[in-house]
Design a protein around this motif. Structure first.
Motif, PDB file in Angstrom:
ATOM      1  N   LYS A   1      24.265   1.666 -39.639  1.00  0.00           N
ATOM      2  CA  LYS A   1      23.558   2.958 -39.717  1.00  0.00           C
ATOM      3  C   LYS A   1      22.117   2.711 -40.155  1.00  0.00           C
ATOM      4  CE  LYS A   1      24.761   6.183 -42.777  1.00  0.00           C
ATOM      5  NZ  LYS A   1      25.592   7.242 -43.370  1.00  0.00           N
ATOM      6  N   ARG A   2      21.187   3.351 -39.470  1.00  0.00           N
ATOM      7  CA  ARG A   2      19.760   3.207 -39.777  1.00  0.00           C
ATOM      8  C   ARG A   2      19.344   4.255 -40.814  1.00  0.00           C
ATOM      9  NH1 ARG A   2      19.523  -1.705 -37.651  1.00  0.00           N
ATOM     10  NH2 ARG A   2      20.435  -1.724 -35.587  1.00  0.00           N
TER      11      ARG A   2
ATOM     12  N   GLU B   1      19.654  -6.854 -35.943  1.00  0.00           N
ATOM     13  CA  GLU B   1      19.334  -6.089 -34.728  1.00  0.00           C
ATOM     14  C   GLU B   1      20.096  -6.631 -33.521  1.00  0.00           C
ATOM     15  OE1 GLU B   1      17.512  -3.515 -35.311  1.00  0.00           O
ATOM     16  OE2 GLU B   1      17.110  -4.221 -37.354  1.00  0.00           O
TER      17      GLU B   1
ATOM     18  N   THR C   1      23.638   1.914 -34.541  1.00  0.00           N
ATOM     19  CA  THR C   1      23.762   0.930 -33.463  1.00  0.00           C
ATOM     20  C   THR C   1      25.179   0.384 -33.534  1.00  0.00           C
ATOM     21  OG1 THR C   1      21.441   0.292 -33.669  1.00  0.00           O
ATOM     22  CG2 THR C   1      22.874  -1.214 -32.481  1.00  0.00           C
TER      23      THR C   1
ATOM     24  N   ASN D   1      21.829   0.299 -43.209  1.00  0.00           N
ATOM     25  CA  ASN D   1      21.253  -1.039 -42.946  1.00  0.00           C
ATOM     26  C   ASN D   1      22.185  -2.208 -43.216  1.00  0.00           C
ATOM     27  OD1 ASN D   1      18.859  -0.757 -41.716  1.00  0.00           O
ATOM     28  ND2 ASN D   1      17.616  -0.714 -43.565  1.00  0.00           N
TER      29      ASN D   1
END
Ligand code: FES
Length: 183
Positions: free
Chosen positions: A101-102, A142, A108, A73
């Protein structure tokens, strides 16, 4: 003493020229030459128009690091060196992407170029936002625009993981458009 032209009927039959046929022949030759010239000009033009599409497909995957090194994050700038070929010349260029990284392990990857007019931006940890220094565009983590003149969210890049390494396909996009469009 007066002389007058003999009437056409007096011309010996062997000397008649088939004017109509010869004119048709020259018209046909002119048309054929025009078609050949047109084809000669259009083939390179078609090649010029089509070749960028093939070049686009030839973009290589580049290794930008180990996935486990990415914090969760939190966007991280990943630098890498790539080769750029121009005719016989090959030069090295330093490039970078932003990756996040999620918690579910997904990633993403953002293009490092601001969608307004193409400046580089950076992640400001204190403000939890990507900020562009040129005209003040601000994006959230995002990639959505939260301030400034940027016309669309940050562009994302294709990625995959192989043997624990994050591979990215670098692309460039047109600036200033409301939708992502590859250059
Ligand atoms: S280029 Fe980023 S805000 Fe204008």
């Amino acid at each position: 003493m007066m002389h007058s032209e003999p009437p056409p009927d007096d011309v010996p039959s062997g000397l008649h020229t088939p004017v109509g046929s010869r004119r048709s022949f020259f018209q046909w030759m002119t048309s054929a030459a025009a078609v050949c010239i047109g084809l000669g000009l259009s083939i390179p033009l078609v090649g010029y128009l089509v070749s960028p599409a093939f070049k686009r497909r030839a973009q290589p995957w580049v290794d930008v690091g180990a996935v486990e090194d990415l914090p969760v994050n939190e966007p991280k700038q990943l630098d890498y060196v790539t080769s750029i070929r121009d005719g016989w010349m090959e030069t090295k260029a330093q490039k970078a992407v932003w990756a996040i990284k999620r918690p579910d392990g997904g990633v993403t990857v953002f293009s490092p170029i601001c969608t307004h007019l193409g400046c580089g931006y950076r992640w400001e940890q204190g403000d939890h936002a990507f900020k562009c220094p040129c005209h003040g565009s601000v994006y959230d983590r995002e990639g959505k625009v939260i301030a400034g003149p940027a016309p669309r969210k940050l562009d994302t890049l294709p990625w995959k993981v192989e043997n624990g390494r994050l591979l990215v396909m670098y692309k460039e996009f047109k600036a200033g458009l409301p939708v992502s469009q590859e250059v």
